[in-house]
Design a protein around this motif. Structure first.
Motif, short mmCIF file in Angstrom:
data_model
loop_
_atom_site.label_atom_id
_atom_site.label_comp_id
_atom_site.label_asym_id
_atom_site.label_seq_id
_atom_site.Cartn_x
_atom_site.Cartn_y
_atom_site.Cartn_z
N LYS A 57 16.77 -5.65 31.51
CA LYS A 57 17.54 -4.74 32.37
C LYS A 57 18.77 -5.43 32.96
N THR A 100 22.19 1.10 31.28
CA THR A 100 21.31 2.21 30.95
C THR A 100 21.89 3.52 31.45
N ASP A 114 17.97 7.64 28.80
CA ASP A 114 17.11 6.74 28.02
C ASP A 114 17.90 5.87 27.04
N VAL A 130 19.91 2.65 26.29
CA VAL A 130 20.07 1.29 26.80
C VAL A 130 21.00 0.54 25.84
N PRO A 175 12.18 0.42 21.52
CA PRO A 175 12.31 0.19 22.97
C PRO A 175 13.07 -1.09 23.26
N ASP A 186 14.81 3.71 25.74
CA ASP A 186 13.82 3.34 26.75
C ASP A 186 12.62 4.28 26.58
#
Length: 370
Positions: free
Chosen positions: A5, A10, A13, A15, A109, A134
Motif C-alpha cells: 500500500k 489505489t 479496486d 491498484v 491481487p 484489490d
C-alpha cells in the motif's frame, strides 16, 4: 520491502504500481513524437494470467496457489518473454527507444506484486507500471462471484492509463479467452472513441455487471480524455481453446492466436518485429518448449488459412523459413495467400476480398455466441 500500500496508488479496486517514473516520461515523449510523423508512439498492454504467466486465479484454490507460489516456479505462456524482449530490442534498435513502453493489467491481487516483479526480473522484463485488482476482499462466500468479474476493473485501469498518455498514443493489447479480455479492450476502445452515448454506456456497463461506483468513475475518466481511439491491435491467446470464429464479432482488429509464434508472425507482418527477432522467438520455442518445425509451419499456414497473413509477408517469411530449414523449398500452403489491399505505415489492415470490418460499428457485448 515496504508494504504494497505504501508503494502503490489505489482508486476503488484498481491498484497501480509505478516502476519507472523517468521511463514513463520517456515513453510519453516517444508517443508525442508520433505527431511529428515518426513511426513511434506505441504502448504495449499485457494481461498477466494465461497471457504472460501460465496460471489460474478464477477459483479460490487457484488464487491461493498463485499467491503462495514462488517467483522462480511460475511458468510462462511459451514464448511470451521472448516476444517482449524482442519488441524492446527492435524498438531500441530502430527508434532509439531506451525504455520499452510496457504496462501490465492483471486481475491478480496486489499481495502478489513482489513475487510477480521478482519473476519479471528473472525474465529480464522491465514494465513501466502494473495494475492489480484489490480482490482479496471478495473471498467471502457472498462475494466469490466478483473474483471473475473483471470488466469494470480492467476498463477503469485502462482509462486511468489513458489519462497519462499523449493523444496520439497507439495501444497494442494482449489478453486471453479465459476472462473477457476481448470485450474489455473493445469496450475501452468504444469509450475512448465515444461510440456510445452516456446513457447507452451506463446501461451496457450495468448489464455487464459493473457496480455503480465503478460506472461513475469510468464516466468521469471518459470525460477527461481526448476523443480518440488509441487501440491499434488486440491479440487474444486461446488458452481455453475457444473457436477463433467467435472473435469475428469484434472485427479483424481482434486476432485470436493459438500460440506466441502466431503473435510474432503478425507482428512481423505489421513491421513491429524483424525476421531476425522472429527467428529468435522460434528458436526459444524449439529449444525450451520443444516445439517442432512442423508445429511452427502449421501455425504459419493456419494464419494464411484464416486470411491474416498477406502475400508479401508470406513470401518474405517463407524464404526466411527455408533459409532456417524450418520448411523445405517445396513447401506450399493449402490455401493461396491473398494480396494486401489496405496498408498504412507498414501495418496491414485488409487483404483482397470481402471480409469483416476492421472495427465493427456495433459489437453485441451481451450475447455469447461460443
Amino acid at each position: 520491502m515496504t508494504h504494497w500500500k505504501q508503494r502503490s496508488t489505489t482508486n476503488l479496486d484498481v491498484v497501480y504500481f509505478n516502476y519507472q517514473e523517468t521511463a514513463q516520461t520517456s515513453a510519453e515523449s516517444t508517443i508525442l513524437a508520433s505527431s511529428q510523423g515518426e513511426k513511434t508512439g506505441e504502448v504495449y498492454i499485457w494481461d498477466l494470467d494465461k497471457t504472460y504467466l501460465d496460471t489460474s486465479i478464477d477459483s479460490l484454490s487457484g488464487l491461493f496457489h498463485t499467491i503462495f507460489e514462488k517467483a522462480f516456479t511460475k511458468k510462462n505462456v511459451p514464448g511470451t518473454p521472448d516476444i517482449i524482449r524482442s519488441l524492446a530490442r527492435y524498438r531500441k534498435k530502430n527508434f532509439n527507444e531506451l525504455n520499452f513502453p510496457l504496462f501490465f493489467v492483471s486481475a491478480s491481487p496486489p499481495q502478489m506484486e513482489s513475487k510477480v516483479y521478482e519473476k519479471f526480473v528473472i525474465d529480464e522484463i522491465r514494465p513501466i507500471g502494473m495494475f492489480y485488482k484489490d480482490n482479496l476482499k471478495n473471498l467471502s462466500p457472498r462475494k466469490l462471484l466478483f473474483l471473475k468479474k473483471q470488466i469494470g476493473y480492467k476498463v477503469q485501469s485502462l482509462l486511468q492509463l489513458r489519462t497519462h498518455l499523449s493523444k496520439n498514443a497507439k495501444m497494442i493489447c494482449f489478453g486471453d479467452d479465459s476472462e473477457s479480455d476481448a470485450t474489455i479492450y473493445n469496450l475501452f476502445s468504444d469509450i475512448c472513441a465515444r461510440r456510445h452515448t452516456e446513457s447507452q454506456l451506463t446501461s451496457l456497463l450495468e448489464d455487464l455487471g459493473v457496480n455503480y461506483a465503478q460506472i461513475d468513475e469510468i464516466l468521469r475518466l471518459q470525460s477527461v480524455i481526448v476523443i480518440q481511439d488509441p487501440v491499434e491491435k488486440i491479440y487474444i491467446n486461446l488458452a481455453t481453446d475457444t473457436d477463433p470464429e467467435y472473435y469475428l464479432k469484434y472485427g479483424r482488429r481482434t486476432l485470436p492466436t493459438y500460440n506466441s509464434f502466431q503473435v510474432a508472425l503478425d507482428l512481423v507482418q505489421d513491421q513491429r518485429l524483424s525476421l531476425e527477432e522472429l527467428g529468435f522467438i522460434a528458436n526459444g520455442l524449439i529449444e525450451i518448449y520443444k516445439f517442432t518445425a512442423d508445429q511452427l509451419a502449421h501455425a504459419f499456414e493456419e494464419l494464411i488459412r484464416r486470411r491474416v497473413i498477406g502475400l508479401s509477408s508470406y513470401e518474405m517469411i517463407k524464404n526466411y523459413f527455408i533459409e532456417k530449414k524450418i520448411i523445405s523449398h517445396s513447401w506450399t500452403p493449402k490455401i493461396e495467400p491473398l494480396k494486401e489491399k489496405t496498408t498504412d505505415n507498414g501495418h496491414v489492415y485488409e487483404l483482397d476480398g470481402i471480409f469483416e470490418s476492421w472495427i465493427p460499428r456495433h459489437i453485441d457485448y451481451l450475447k455469447d455466441y461460443r
